[in-house]
Design a protein around this motif. Structure first.
Motif, short mmCIF file in Angstrom:
data_model
loop_
_atom_site.label_atom_id
_atom_site.label_comp_id
_atom_site.label_asym_id
_atom_site.label_seq_id
_atom_site.Cartn_x
_atom_site.Cartn_y
_atom_site.Cartn_z
N LEU A 1 47.60 84.12 94.86
CA LEU A 1 46.70 84.81 95.77
C LEU A 1 46.39 83.87 96.93
N TYR A 2 46.61 84.37 98.15
CA TYR A 2 46.37 83.57 99.35
C TYR A 2 45.33 84.23 100.24
N TYR A 3 44.59 83.37 100.95
CA TYR A 3 43.72 83.82 102.02
C TYR A 3 44.32 83.37 103.36
N THR A 4 44.25 84.23 104.36
CA THR A 4 44.71 83.83 105.68
C THR A 4 43.82 82.71 106.21
N ALA A 5 44.40 81.86 107.06
CA ALA A 5 43.67 80.69 107.55
C ALA A 5 44.08 80.39 108.99
N PHE A 6 43.24 79.62 109.68
CA PHE A 6 43.55 79.15 111.02
C PHE A 6 43.01 77.72 111.13
N PRO A 7 43.89 76.72 111.09
CA PRO A 7 43.42 75.32 111.10
C PRO A 7 42.62 74.99 112.36
N LYS A 8 41.58 74.21 112.18
CA LYS A 8 40.76 73.79 113.32
C LYS A 8 41.60 73.02 114.33
N SER A 9 42.59 72.26 113.86
CA SER A 9 43.41 71.47 114.79
C SER A 9 44.21 72.39 115.72
N ASP B 1 42.33 70.10 106.01
CA ASP B 1 42.63 69.70 104.64
C ASP B 1 42.46 70.84 103.64
N GLU B 2 41.88 71.96 104.09
CA GLU B 2 41.78 73.14 103.22
C GLU B 2 43.05 73.99 103.25
N VAL B 3 43.82 73.85 104.30
CA VAL B 3 45.01 74.69 104.48
C VAL B 3 46.12 74.18 103.57
N THR B 4 46.58 75.04 102.68
CA THR B 4 47.58 74.62 101.70
C THR B 4 48.99 75.01 102.08
N THR B 5 49.13 75.98 103.01
CA THR B 5 50.44 76.60 103.22
C THR B 5 50.65 76.88 104.70
N GLU B 6 51.82 76.52 105.20
CA GLU B 6 52.19 76.74 106.59
C GLU B 6 53.56 77.42 106.63
N ILE B 7 53.58 78.63 107.13
CA ILE B 7 54.84 79.38 107.21
C ILE B 7 55.39 79.26 108.63
N ASP B 8 56.53 78.63 108.75
CA ASP B 8 57.19 78.49 110.05
C ASP B 8 58.09 79.71 110.25
N ALA B 9 57.59 80.65 111.03
CA ALA B 9 58.34 81.89 111.29
C ALA B 9 58.59 82.05 112.78
N ARG B 10 58.79 80.93 113.47
CA ARG B 10 59.00 81.00 114.92
C ARG B 10 60.26 81.77 115.27
N ASP B 11 61.22 81.80 114.36
CA ASP B 11 62.43 82.60 114.62
C ASP B 11 62.14 84.09 114.66
N HIS B 12 60.95 84.47 114.19
CA HIS B 12 60.58 85.89 114.14
C HIS B 12 59.43 86.21 115.09
N LEU B 13 59.20 85.31 116.04
CA LEU B 13 58.10 85.51 116.98
C LEU B 13 58.32 86.74 117.84
N VAL C 1 45.51 79.64 102.71
CA VAL C 1 44.89 78.84 101.66
C VAL C 1 45.24 79.48 100.32
N LEU C 2 45.83 78.69 99.43
CA LEU C 2 46.17 79.18 98.09
C LEU C 2 44.89 79.24 97.26
N ALA C 3 44.48 80.46 96.91
CA ALA C 3 43.24 80.64 96.16
C ALA C 3 43.47 80.72 94.66
N ARG C 4 44.61 81.26 94.25
CA ARG C 4 44.98 81.33 92.84
C ARG C 4 46.46 80.95 92.72
N GLY C 5 46.77 80.17 91.73
CA GLY C 5 48.14 79.75 91.53
C GLY C 5 48.25 78.24 91.58
N ASP C 6 49.37 77.72 91.17
CA ASP C 6 49.58 76.28 91.08
C ASP C 6 50.10 75.72 92.39
N ARG C 7 49.46 74.64 92.84
CA ARG C 7 49.93 73.96 94.04
C ARG C 7 51.14 73.09 93.71
#
Length: 332
Positions: A220-228, A261-273, A311-317
């Motif tokens: 289970l993931y929550y959408t996120a937007f890093p402060k950086s 540091d809360e963001v667990t997952t980054e999907i690089d989908a620039r090829d699909h922009l 952010v991965l809310a449920r599941g193994d990192r």
């Protein structure tokens, strides 16, 4: 595999922007009708996203959806309302507003169909059926108190409706918003509550036994937007001479965004922009593609729009704690 339903390129001299959206939606529907019958389990990877309104899926997760759809994962989108209370950016469609003819929700069904077509998403449902729950408006507005809005929905009824979809689709991955709905919109908060409840209860054989065989999603993931990323956008706007970015000077002062540091997952989908931008254009009543939201599209904005965060809310990192690059598990 499903056949492609290609979006037509309307002649601008013959058709306006709103007609182009509806024409694209009609093409999407016709293409879907031609698809070969398949079951969810024909797809080894299955991703289910729960969003509040039409356009939320594209703004926050559109590149991700396009990437996985292109990789032949089953991408299922569940939208909880028709977005009846959205602001209308197309002057000629102002009469559709909730304070006039109240036809925006029906119009946005077509916009969403066209957006899904652009993203390559073939499986889209409205929770409880189109119009079962109405857009609640922004927090603190009178619309929040209407008995038919999603904010007032019976949680068990909405959860049962989503559990039925989860048990049918049997996704390994579910995506929704965090506890605050990302930025505090009541429908986003309610979507979070319903999605989390369905994630848990779909696996319980004693819950809603008439809605299919139990199924436990793995992640289970929550959408996120890093402060950086937000700060990079602010800095770039300043460099271009802009003087206002949500009225703040620092991303730390924004009421949304996630510490890096809360963001667990980054999907690089620039090829699909390109697919994401096309989907944004489909949501013409809500998104001005040439407006401020895309002021950074030639630089930082484009990079951010093609990279989406979770952010991965449920599941193994990942064992070494590295930031994941795949919603189904795995890190670079």
């Amino acid at each position: 595999m499903p056949q492609d339903a290609t979006l037509p390129a309307p002649d601008p001299s013959d058709v306006g922007a709103e007609e182009a959206v509806l024409a694209a939606a009609e093409t999407a529907v016709e293409g879907a009708a031609q698809e070969v019958a398949m079951t969810p389990l024909d797809h080894p990877r299955r991703l289910l996203l729960v969003h509040a309104h039409p356009d939320d899926e594209t703004i926050g997760t559109g590149a991700t959806m396009a990437k996985y759809a292109a990789e032949h994962a089953l991408v299922t989108l569940v939208t909880c309302t028709l977005g009846e209370e959205g602001e209308i950016l197309v002057p000629t469609l102002g009469h559709l507003g909730s304070d006039q003819q109240d036809g925006l929700g029906q119009h946005r069904i077509g916009e969403l169909a066209a957006a899904c077509e652009a993203l390559g998403v073939r499986d889209h449902r409205f929770l409880g059926g189109p119009g079962r729950w109405r857009d609640s408006g922004m927090m603190g507005t009178p619309q929040n108190d209407r008995p038919d809005v999603f904010w007032q929905a019976d949680l068990d009824e909405a959860t049962r409706a989503l559990v039925a979809i989860v048990r049918e689709v049997r996704p390994q991955v579910v995506v929704t918003y965090d506890e605050n709905g990302g930025y505090g919109h009541p429908d986003h908060i309610q979507a979070h509550r319903v999605a989390v409840a369905a994630f848990d209860r779909a696996a319980d054989p004693g819950y809603a036994p008439g809605t299919g065989e139990p199924w436990q999603a793995s992640r289970l993931y929550y959408t996120a937007f890093p402060k950086s990323v937000l700060q990079a956008g602010i800095d770039h706007l300043k460099a271009t001479g802009a003087t206002n970015f949500f009225g703040v000077e620092s991303a730390e002062d924004l009421p949304f965004g996630n510490p890096d540091d809360e963001v667990t997952t980054e999907i690089d989908a620039r090829d699909h922009l390109d697919a994401k931008v096309a989907a944004m254009r489909a949501h013409a009543t809500q998104i001005a593609v040439d407006g401020p939201f895309f002021a950074l599209s030639d630089n930082v904005g484009q990079k951010a729009m093609g990279r989406e965060y979770y952010v991965l809310a449920r599941g193994d990192r990942h064992p070494d704690g590295a930031r994941e690059t795949d919603l189904f598990g795995g890190a670079a």
